[in-house]
Design a protein around this motif. Structure first.
Motif, PDB file in Angstrom:
ATOM      1  N   THR A 195       0.821  -1.206   0.000  1.00  0.00           N
ATOM      2  CA  THR A 195       0.000   0.000   0.000  1.00  0.00           C
ATOM      3  C   THR A 195       0.857   1.258   0.000  1.00  0.00           C
ATOM      4  O   THR A 195       0.533   2.239  -0.687  1.00  0.00           O
ATOM      5  CB  THR A 195      -0.968  -0.005   1.197  1.00  0.00           C
ATOM      6  N   ILE A 196       1.949   1.248   0.731  1.00  0.00           N
ATOM      7  CA  ILE A 196       2.875   2.391   0.696  1.00  0.00           C
ATOM      8  C   ILE A 196       3.393   2.575  -0.729  1.00  0.00           C
ATOM      9  O   ILE A 196       3.486   3.698  -1.227  1.00  0.00           O
ATOM     10  CB  ILE A 196       4.029   2.199   1.705  1.00  0.00           C
ATOM     11  N   GLY A 197       3.700   1.479  -1.392  1.00  0.00           N
ATOM     12  CA  GLY A 197       4.127   1.555  -2.789  1.00  0.00           C
ATOM     13  C   GLY A 197       3.062   2.188  -3.670  1.00  0.00           C
ATOM     14  O   GLY A 197       3.362   3.030  -4.524  1.00  0.00           O
ATOM     15  N   VAL A 198       1.821   1.807  -3.469  1.00  0.00           N
ATOM     16  CA  VAL A 198       0.718   2.381  -4.242  1.00  0.00           C
ATOM     17  C   VAL A 198       0.603   3.885  -3.977  1.00  0.00           C
ATOM     18  O   VAL A 198       0.374   4.673  -4.900  1.00  0.00           O
ATOM     19  CB  VAL A 198      -0.613   1.664  -3.928  1.00  0.00           C
ATOM     20  N   ILE A 199       0.784   4.282  -2.744  1.00  0.00           N
ATOM     21  CA  ILE A 199       0.731   5.716  -2.406  1.00  0.00           C
ATOM     22  C   ILE A 199       1.848   6.474  -3.117  1.00  0.00           C
ATOM     23  O   ILE A 199       1.608   7.516  -3.740  1.00  0.00           O
ATOM     24  CB  ILE A 199       0.787   5.915  -0.875  1.00  0.00           C
ATOM     25  N   TYR A 200       3.072   5.952  -3.047  1.00  0.00           N
ATOM     26  CA  TYR A 200       4.176   6.618  -3.751  1.00  0.00           C
ATOM     27  C   TYR A 200       3.911   6.669  -5.256  1.00  0.00           C
ATOM     28  O   TYR A 200       4.203   7.668  -5.917  1.00  0.00           O
ATOM     29  CB  TYR A 200       5.504   5.892  -3.497  1.00  0.00           C
ATOM     30  N   PHE A 201       3.376   5.611  -5.805  1.00  0.00           N
ATOM     31  CA  PHE A 201       3.109   5.516  -7.239  1.00  0.00           C
ATOM     32  C   PHE A 201       1.994   6.480  -7.647  1.00  0.00           C
ATOM     33  O   PHE A 201       2.161   7.272  -8.567  1.00  0.00           O
ATOM     34  CB  PHE A 201       2.711   4.077  -7.574  1.00  0.00           C
ATOM     35  N   SER A 202       0.864   6.408  -6.959  1.00  0.00           N
ATOM     36  CA  SER A 202      -0.340   7.131  -7.378  1.00  0.00           C
ATOM     37  C   SER A 202      -0.358   8.602  -6.995  1.00  0.00           C
ATOM     38  O   SER A 202      -0.752   9.447  -7.793  1.00  0.00           O
ATOM     39  CB  SER A 202      -1.578   6.459  -6.787  1.00  0.00           C
ATOM     40  N   TYR A 203       0.047   8.898  -5.772  1.00  0.00           N
ATOM     41  CA  TYR A 203      -0.085  10.266  -5.285  1.00  0.00           C
ATOM     42  C   TYR A 203       1.161  11.114  -5.490  1.00  0.00           C
ATOM     43  O   TYR A 203       1.072  12.315  -5.683  1.00  0.00           O
ATOM     44  CB  TYR A 203      -0.478  10.273  -3.805  1.00  0.00           C
ATOM     45  N   TYR A 204       2.331  10.497  -5.420  1.00  0.00           N
ATOM     46  CA  TYR A 204       3.574  11.252  -5.525  1.00  0.00           C
ATOM     47  C   TYR A 204       4.320  11.027  -6.835  1.00  0.00           C
ATOM     48  O   TYR A 204       5.301  11.705  -7.101  1.00  0.00           O
ATOM     49  CB  TYR A 204       4.504  10.907  -4.350  1.00  0.00           C
TER      50      TYR A 204
END
Length: 76
Positions: free
Chosen positions: A22-31
């Motif tokens: 999920t942290i990976g998804v956050i870095y990918f999608s939001y940042y």
């Protein structure tokens, strides 16, 4: 805030693969920080090698990094 919550979860359970994912998804999608995202998905895969969604995201992130590199070269 979501990123911090998942980091807190990992302090309690550093072997929780879904949190790294999920942290990976956050870095990918939001940042749009694809390198950091890949690092997190690799951590998830070390814990849960069967996590196919992490593999798919890694492949997509690598494609985007490659395209980003080409775009930067074209501007020069």
């Amino acid at each position: 805030p979501a990123l911090e919550k998942y980091k807190e979860i990992l302090k309690l359970d550093p072997h929780y693969a879904k949190a790294y994912y999920t942290i990976g998804v956050i870095y990918f999608s939001y940042y749009q920080d694809y390198k950091k995202a890949i690092k997190e998905w690799i951590k998830a895969l070390r814990i849960d090698p069967e996590m196919e969604e992490a593999r798919v995201y890694i492949a997509n992130a690598k494609i985007l990094l490659k395209e980003k590199g080409y775009a930067q070269k074209a501007r020069k």
